[in-house]
Design a protein around this motif. Structure first.
Motif, PDB file in Angstrom:
ATOM      1  N   ASP A 210       0.835  -1.211   0.000  1.00 47.53           N
ATOM      2  CA  ASP A 210       0.000   0.000   0.000  1.00 47.53           C
ATOM      3  C   ASP A 210       0.865   1.255   0.000  1.00 47.53           C
ATOM      4  N   ASP A 211       1.933   1.221   0.794  1.00 43.99           N
ATOM      5  CA  ASP A 211       2.843   2.367   0.857  1.00 43.99           C
ATOM      6  C   ASP A 211       3.548   2.585  -0.478  1.00 43.99           C
ATOM      7  N   PHE A 212       4.049   1.507  -1.079  1.00 45.47           N
ATOM      8  CA  PHE A 212       4.711   1.624  -2.379  1.00 45.47           C
ATOM      9  C   PHE A 212       3.740   2.154  -3.434  1.00 45.47           C
ATOM     10  N   GLU A 213       2.499   1.683  -3.385  1.00 50.14           N
ATOM     11  CA  GLU A 213       1.502   2.149  -4.343  1.00 50.14           C
ATOM     12  C   GLU A 213       1.270   3.652  -4.198  1.00 50.14           C
ATOM     13  N   ASP A 214       1.244   4.130  -2.957  1.00 53.39           N
ATOM     14  CA  ASP A 214       1.073   5.565  -2.725  1.00 53.39           C
ATOM     15  C   ASP A 214       2.231   6.362  -3.340  1.00 53.39           C
ATOM     16  N   VAL A 215       3.460   5.882  -3.142  1.00 55.52           N
ATOM     17  CA  VAL A 215       4.627   6.582  -3.673  1.00 55.52           C
ATOM     18  C   VAL A 215       4.589   6.602  -5.208  1.00 55.52           C
ATOM     19  N   LEU A 216       4.291   5.463  -5.822  1.00 60.05           N
ATOM     20  CA  LEU A 216       4.251   5.394  -7.285  1.00 60.05           C
ATOM     21  C   LEU A 216       3.174   6.307  -7.846  1.00 60.05           C
ATOM     22  N   THR A 217       2.027   6.326  -7.199  1.00 59.47           N
ATOM     23  CA  THR A 217       0.923   7.160  -7.682  1.00 59.47           C
ATOM     24  C   THR A 217       1.259   8.639  -7.554  1.00 59.47           C
ATOM     25  N   LEU A 218       1.841   9.009  -6.419  1.00 61.00           N
ATOM     26  CA  LEU A 218       2.150  10.416  -6.169  1.00 61.00           C
ATOM     27  C   LEU A 218       3.223  10.945  -7.124  1.00 61.00           C
ATOM     28  N   TYR A 219       4.172  10.094  -7.492  1.00 57.98           N
ATOM     29  CA  TYR A 219       5.311  10.538  -8.315  1.00 57.98           C
ATOM     30  C   TYR A 219       5.327   9.861  -9.693  1.00 57.98           C
ATOM     31  N   GLN A 220       4.142   9.479 -10.196  1.00 62.57           N
ATOM     32  CA  GLN A 220       4.104   8.719 -11.447  1.00 62.57           C
ATOM     33  C   GLN A 220       4.637   9.518 -12.641  1.00 62.57           C
ATOM     34  N   ASP A 221       4.408  10.814 -12.676  1.00 57.98           N
ATOM     35  CA  ASP A 221       4.939  11.605 -13.796  1.00 57.98           C
ATOM     36  C   ASP A 221       6.458  11.693 -13.732  1.00 57.98           C
ATOM     37  N   GLU A 222       6.990  11.970 -12.550  1.00 57.61           N
ATOM     38  CA  GLU A 222       8.435  12.062 -12.375  1.00 57.61           C
ATOM     39  C   GLU A 222       9.125  10.738 -12.675  1.00 57.61           C
ATOM     40  N   LEU A 223       8.470   9.633 -12.326  1.00 58.06           N
ATOM     41  CA  LEU A 223       9.049   8.304 -12.534  1.00 58.06           C
ATOM     42  C   LEU A 223       8.753   7.747 -13.927  1.00 58.06           C
ATOM     43  N   ARG A 224       8.029   8.532 -14.719  1.00 59.38           N
ATOM     44  CA  ARG A 224       7.663   8.151 -16.093  1.00 59.38           C
ATOM     45  C   ARG A 224       6.827   6.877 -16.124  1.00 59.38           C
ATOM     46  N   ILE A 225       5.884   6.815 -15.162  1.00 59.57           N
ATOM     47  CA  ILE A 225       4.950   5.688 -15.104  1.00 59.57           C
ATOM     48  C   ILE A 225       3.698   6.053 -15.881  1.00 59.57           C
ATOM     49  N   ASN A 226       3.207   5.116 -16.662  1.00 58.38           N
ATOM     50  CA  ASN A 226       2.034   5.357 -17.470  1.00 58.38           C
ATOM     51  C   ASN A 226       0.811   5.598 -16.585  1.00 58.38           C
ATOM     52  N   SER A 227       0.090   6.651 -16.881  1.00 58.25           N
ATOM     53  CA  SER A 227      -1.061   7.046 -16.080  1.00 58.25           C
ATOM     54  C   SER A 227      -2.092   5.922 -15.994  1.00 58.25           C
ATOM     55  N   ASP A 228      -2.607   5.711 -14.787  1.00 64.49           N
ATOM     56  CA  ASP A 228      -3.674   4.734 -14.515  1.00 64.49           C
ATOM     57  C   ASP A 228      -3.254   3.277 -14.735  1.00 64.49           C
ATOM     58  N   SER A 229      -1.964   3.005 -14.848  1.00 59.73           N
ATOM     59  CA  SER A 229      -1.541   1.619 -15.063  1.00 59.73           C
ATOM     60  C   SER A 229      -1.180   0.902 -13.769  1.00 59.73           C
ATOM     61  N   ILE A 230      -1.142   1.613 -12.649  1.00 58.83           N
ATOM     62  CA  ILE A 230      -0.695   1.029 -11.381  1.00 58.83           C
ATOM     63  C   ILE A 230      -1.788   0.145 -10.786  1.00 58.83           C
ATOM     64  N   LYS A 231      -1.461  -1.136 -10.559  1.00 62.42           N
ATOM     65  CA  LYS A 231      -2.432  -2.077 -10.010  1.00 62.42           C
ATOM     66  C   LYS A 231      -1.781  -2.876  -8.879  1.00 62.42           C
ATOM     67  N   ASN A 232      -2.406  -2.808  -7.702  1.00 63.11           N
ATOM     68  CA  ASN A 232      -1.953  -3.572  -6.541  1.00 63.11           C
ATOM     69  C   ASN A 232      -2.534  -4.984  -6.637  1.00 63.11           C
ATOM     70  N   LYS A 233      -1.648  -5.984  -6.769  1.00 64.24           N
ATOM     71  CA  LYS A 233      -2.089  -7.366  -7.003  1.00 64.24           C
ATOM     72  C   LYS A 233      -1.870  -8.257  -5.782  1.00 64.24           C
ATOM     73  N   GLU A 234      -1.988  -7.687  -4.586  1.00 66.85           N
ATOM     74  CA  GLU A 234      -1.911  -8.401  -3.305  1.00 66.85           C
ATOM     75  C   GLU A 234      -0.493  -8.769  -2.871  1.00 66.85           C
ATOM     76  N   ARG A 235       0.355  -9.273  -3.764  1.00 65.70           N
ATOM     77  CA  ARG A 235       1.735  -9.539  -3.363  1.00 65.70           C
ATOM     78  C   ARG A 235       2.739  -8.816  -4.244  1.00 65.70           C
ATOM     79  N   SER A 236       2.254  -8.067  -5.225  1.00 69.40           N
ATOM     80  CA  SER A 236       3.126  -7.256  -6.068  1.00 69.40           C
ATOM     81  C   SER A 236       2.318  -6.096  -6.638  1.00 69.40           C
TER      82      SER A 236
END
Length: 458
Positions: free
Chosen positions: A87-113
């Motif tokens: 949950d914490d990692f997901e928050d960080v990725l979502t908050l900094y997705q533009d800076e990290l060059r993560i594709n918008s809305d692609s972040i999915k928490n799959k219980e163990r990854s």
């Protein structure tokens, strides 16, 4: 004459297998993006991060063309399950997705990854891991509650990666051929978690038996998969630093020998009563066949048997170069027009030789509704795998004689076979009107091109 033909095929398969390795550009971009991500997690996560690791085929160097990235982040003072860390990692990725060059809305928490895509198209699986250096300590923790095996498995990333890195280059090449074959299989929508890792272990076992002939070794891989429901596979380390391994002989994998192999090689003694299993060398509680449905196993067997039959016929044929490779690595099932889990496009717009400097596949989505439809999204994934496979085969097998026309013909043939659609000559360019465009790059004599394959469901 027969031996000359087999030697020729050995060389062809070896060269093709070596060409399947991901490009230097992919490694460079993937590594840079991952390092930036690791640094951001160290800075912003609520948890103390010990170190990052590249897992999966990227870390093991058993990649095929464009693999996804398994990024393992080892955390201090945590114990599985790691829901709060995720949950914490997901928050960080979502908050900094533009800076990290993560594709918008692609972040999915799959219980163990956490699964997401970088903007350049590289898919990522981010796994947190408890900081446990000693493999035996990890095994003891899993023994206390085997349900947590999947959560402790990332803590064994060093052994997982080391097992494959310790193999010879012959084995790495064989693994790439086998995984290239595997990437062209479609299981009717059923998930095959850990399929690539399973293929790796089967290839290691095949190379141990047939380590001098790529032809015989690849045939051995297919033979083993064709009897998957009777295959028993486990490995043991022959050195203290785990740099040399061997397959455990099948005659040792029985209940009467459990004291010698449980839990260090096979975690659960009841496993020895089963007809088939493939044990992860780093985690003896991980059986890659344990959750396979009968349908998936039967499809594996059928697909391997079909390819093995093709291989036997091709050896005695006059086919060479790309014709041999395309015929051998045909996708399975060959025709997908009647597969109910897919929804095929109605319209196509294809460019076969667009100038392109990138070596990474791309996808442009103009209609987001398509990606929310599971059947249409599955179709895109299947077509992308088949296009990447056929374009790569043509562009790399005969690098001295290949032309853009060769690629064009192969893509048309593949589309006609898989979809029973005749693309015909290039029509009016209506790419911008299409729902989705896949960009499949290739190189001919240093010049970059791409097949731009556009589709619409209208």
């Amino acid at each position: 004459m027969v031996e000359d033909r087999k030697s020729q095929i050995d060389a062809l398969l070896t060269n093709f297998g070596q060409s399947l390795k991901a490009s230097d550009e992919f490694y460079h971009e993937g590594t840079q993006l991952a390092q930036r991500l690791f640094i951001k997690l160290q800075q912003k996560s609520k948890f103390s991060i010990a170190e990052p690791h590249f897992g999966g085929s990227f870390g093991k160097k058993t990649d095929v063309m464009e693999p996804d990235l398994d990024l393992v982040v080892v955390c201090n003072e945590v114990e599985p399950p790691l829901a709060k860390v995720l949950d914490d990692f997901e928050d960080v990725l979502t908050l900094y997705q533009d800076e990290l060059r993560i594709n918008s809305d692609s972040i999915k928490n799959k219980e163990r990854s956490i699964n997401f895509y970088f903007k350049n198209g590289i898919e990522v699986d981010l796994l947190p891991a408890a900081n446990i250096e000693d493999k035996e300590e990890v095994i003891q923790k899993i023994m206390k509650d085997p349900r947590n095996s999947v959560y402790y498995s990332p803590s064994l990333v060093k052994t997982q990666v080391g097992f494959l890195k310790s193999q010879e280059s012959f084995t790495h090449t064989l693994i790439r051929l086998a995984k290239y074959w595997y990437k062209n299989l479609y299981f009717g929508g059923e998930k095959v978690f850990g399929g690539s890792a399973m293929i790796e272990l089967i290839s290691v076992a095949a190379a141990e038996e047939e380590g001098k002939s790529m032809l015989r070794a690849f045939d051995k891989v297919l033979e083993m998969i064709s009897r998957l429901d009777s295959l028993k596979l486990a490995f043991r380390s022959l050195s203290a630093d785990n740099d040399k391994w061997e397959r455990v002989p099948v005659n040792e994998l029985h209940q009467g020998n459990s004291r010698q192999i449980v839990p260090c090689l096979v975690g659960n003694p009841l496993k020895l009563q089963q007809n088939y299993f493939i044990i992860e060398p780093a985690n003896p509680f991980q059986d890659f066949l344990e959750e396979r449905t009968i349908t998936v196993i039967n499809n594996f067997k059928k697909f391997a048997s079909l390819t093995r039959t093709d291989l036997g016929q091709l050896v005695s044929s006059n086919r060479v170069g790309e014709d041999f490779i395309l015929a051998l690595f045909q996708p399975r099932p060959l025709v997908i027009v009647h597969v109910h889990t897919l929804c095929l496009p109605n319209y196509f717009n294809v460019k076969y030789a667009s100038p392109c400097s990138s070596l990474l596949c791309g996808m442009k989505v103009r209609n987001e509704a398509v990606m929310k439809d599971d059947r249409k999204k599955a179709t895109i994934d299947v077509l992308k795998a088949r296009l990447l496979s056929v374009v790569n085969a043509v562009a790399t097998t005969n690098p001295d004689t290949v032309t853009t026309n060769s690629v064009c013909d192969a893509v048309r043939d593949a589309t006609k076979t898989s979809l029973q659609v005749d693309l015909g000559p290039a029509a009016v360019d209506r790419e911008n009107e299409m729902d989705v465009t896949l960009t499949i790059p290739y190189r001919i004599k240093g010049q970059g091109y791409a097949v731009r394959y556009s589709m619409s469901w209208k």
